[in-house]
Write an enzyme that holds these catalytic residues in place. Sequence first.
Site, PDB file in Angstrom:
ATOM      1  N   HIS A   9       0.824  -1.225   0.000  1.00 49.22           N
ATOM      2  CA  HIS A   9       0.000   0.000   0.000  1.00 49.22           C
ATOM      3  C   HIS A   9       0.856   1.273   0.000  1.00 49.22           C
ATOM      4  O   HIS A   9       0.355   2.347  -0.356  1.00 49.22           O
ATOM      5  CB  HIS A   9      -0.909   0.038   1.229  1.00 49.22           C
ATOM      6  CG  HIS A   9      -2.004  -0.978   1.215  1.00 49.22           C
ATOM      7  ND1 HIS A   9      -2.829  -1.159   0.127  1.00 49.22           N
ATOM      8  CD2 HIS A   9      -2.404  -1.879   2.155  1.00 49.22           C
ATOM      9  CE1 HIS A   9      -3.702  -2.119   0.406  1.00 49.22           C
ATOM     10  NE2 HIS A   9      -3.454  -2.578   1.619  1.00 49.22           N
ATOM     11  N   HIS A  27      -6.247  -7.189  -0.450  1.00 47.33           N
ATOM     12  CA  HIS A  27      -6.403  -5.766  -0.746  1.00 47.33           C
ATOM     13  C   HIS A  27      -5.582  -5.388  -1.981  1.00 47.33           C
ATOM     14  O   HIS A  27      -4.523  -5.966  -2.226  1.00 47.33           O
ATOM     15  CB  HIS A  27      -5.942  -4.914   0.447  1.00 47.33           C
ATOM     16  CG  HIS A  27      -6.665  -5.232   1.721  1.00 47.33           C
ATOM     17  ND1 HIS A  27      -6.107  -6.015   2.704  1.00 47.33           N
ATOM     18  CD2 HIS A  27      -7.893  -4.880   2.155  1.00 47.33           C
ATOM     19  CE1 HIS A  27      -6.969  -6.136   3.703  1.00 47.33           C
ATOM     20  NE2 HIS A  27      -8.060  -5.462   3.391  1.00 47.33           N
TER      21      HIS A  27
END
Length: 857
Positions: free
Chosen positions: A150, A192
């Site tokens: 991320h 994710h």
Amino acid sequence: MENESKKGKESSASGQRRVGLLYDGRMGKHYAPNETNHVENPNRIRSIWNRLESAGVPQRCVLLEAKKAEDRHVQLVHSHHHVNLIKNISSKAFKSRRSQIASKLNSIYFNEGSSEAAFLAVGSAIEVVEKVASGELDSAVAIVRPPGHHAEHNEAMGFCLFNNVAVAARYLLEERPDLGVKKILIVDWDVHHGNGTQKMFWNDSQVLFFSVHRHEFGTFYPANHDGFYTKVGEEEGAGYNINVPWENGKCGDADYFAVWDHILLPVAKEFNPDIIIVSAGFDAAVGDPLGGCRVTAAGYSVLLEKLMNFAEGRIVLILEGGYNLDSIAKSMHACLEVLLTGKSVTESLKAYPFQSTWHVIQAVREMLSPFWPTLASKLPPELVSQIGPPPHTLISSSDSEDEDDKGVRSSENHGELIEDILKPLSNLKVDADEEIHVSSTWRSALSNVYIWYASYGSNMWKTRFNCYLEGGQVDGMVKQCSGSVDRTLPKEIMRKTFPCDIFFGRDSSHSWGLGGVAFLNPEKKFEGKTYMCLYKISLEQFNDILFQENILSLDAASPLFDITTLNAISDKEFNSLEVVKDAWYGNVVYLGKEQDIPVITMTSSFLDIERFKSGKLPLHAPNKAYANSLIKGLVEGEQLSEQEAIAYIEGAAKSLSATPSAKKQKIGMLALIEREVIGARSAPPLKGSISGGRSGGLIICVAKEYAKEHPKWMAQLDAKEERVRQEVELAVANQKLKEKDTQLDKLAVEATMLANILRRGKQGRQVGCACHQLTKLTTEKSNLEMDLGKAKVASELLTARIGDLEAKGQVALFMPNLDMGKFDVDKEVVDGALMVEVAVEEPVETVWKMVELDVDV
């Protein structure tokens, strides 16, 4: 290092694959301060290592030493500023500011061990890829934390401080060209989306980035559209970014196998990578508290085995997420067995993919077929007809899946951050009766308070609206509604029009899939006309609709919108209050009263409305299914015929883009009268109207066109224009501060009530939640007050700047008091709009000048 070489030679001689294994307990020094139960904690890597040791796996591997990365290597993908921040965040100099810095980032914490752990994690990633790329090892695994996918160029987020995989890949390409690695395949199977990795190779054809993840049309963390299948890369990187976005949770082995077989493997064969790096997050595993998917340890081993046929088996696994300690340990163990033996541990259970999985696979193949001819062929009907039962019929295997059935997402505020919010007092216990009492108290109080909910989108069709109360879905919806706690249907229904506009925005939604959805522009306009269907429901039910529209859990300790907030906005029509920050429908708008009962609706925040106008958020017409539901509602209520309803929707689809605030609008207008500019006295009186807002913006817009012939005036015009912009920003800041004050007062009441429970000896998670949120809001309020002060200073400086220009005699003061009495001015207009339509009784030479211009707002 002698031990490494010796071990490697022994492995080679025995015929077993040479697999590197890297683990270092120092990465356990990074943990959430005062939050021992945070999901991203040191036990994640310890549980993996303990299982591997108990199974004797390390003895079969080449053990590698963790090394801290050099700054210059980390800066291959991260900014100098970001590297310095992470390097120094654990120092004594930052001790007092760590929490404040972390609070401004998305799902991030810092402590005294964060810097060391971050540099060890990224250095370890470099170490393992270098060993494999050089041929010293066949493959390798790095058990590292914090995770990385991320983390973006200049920002930590989602538990990730540095992007370990991206740094390692860029290191091979730029720092070690001698190793001959020219093409890298990055496979990100974390649940994710790897937003950071995607951005770092967006324009690069040397790296093929593949991510399969839970997306649900941008509602699952990181809660944006970056992970949609239409994001394929740009320039040289076009086609080298592949996203497979799940439309629902509970995807398991069969879904992932289908994606491998029909997307990843064909493309990988054509790409022919020199090395494969796996962003190995195991939060799609069975039982993960955040992921809500169902991949088994055996399933991961099959996925990895399928990749062993490429790059001569040169594969590196670098740990990302995964928060169920048992699942993450079993899954990594299964993967290591594949790397050591070349075979998956066992056969996975026989199952078929979801229907939604085949839909996504076909959409991805179609999108990428221009770049990868191997994907151009259609999948056989007999293949895609093999489907498993719908996700909502499956028995849950984790807490997150139970919540998913109630409408919860592991998004920015309600998945990854839920641990941060609740952990301070999570070890304390509350009697079950006490918890139910807190939640049921507000429901009981609001169940007998009635309002008119004014719907203007698909909810105008009664059958569609009832889904929010009874649960279920109508044709065209891609996801079911959970329904409300009180499933009583509306007491009464009426139809009415309101003087405002609707428009359609966003590229897709979690309920309807691709296509825009309706939003209300909450500004009263006499020429506006929006058709609405009013449902008489309780304030409790209205809150449940708010929860569902904004993808929140119905199991809440307090309402989003109560009697106090209703009274606060009910003194004037079109008053509004943002009750859910950064949500699609978090802004509640008061529209008046019917039968002495308040009429309210919900839409996006004023800030998002401006973003739609400026193009920062997409305007998008609705898809056919959504439009049909709206048409049915309009026809059902006998407000419009079908053809009129279609025309109404088409007009709404263009309404916001046709306003003067759009990026480019070609408009006819009359230049400012010379009398107001240079003192001419012969200008005739005006008649007509000014539509669209702030007179200062109008005057500046017109005057700038006129001033093309008078360059000496431009400095003052620029200053005036900047002042208008600052005034608008000042007004926005004031509005935000007012909203925060209201939220703070509301939460203080809740915190006081819950604190009473604590004083009575009853302790619980609600108290921690309220106290944490109260602290967070106080910090936000302080920041807003500082921003407000800066805005005021900027405005004062601009005022002084204008005064200086005038005092120096560079230009004469003009347009200070334009006689607005000569105009029929709409007082309800929007700040900053720039359209003017003016008519004159007779043409006057040199005084008036008709112009056609492009206004760049």
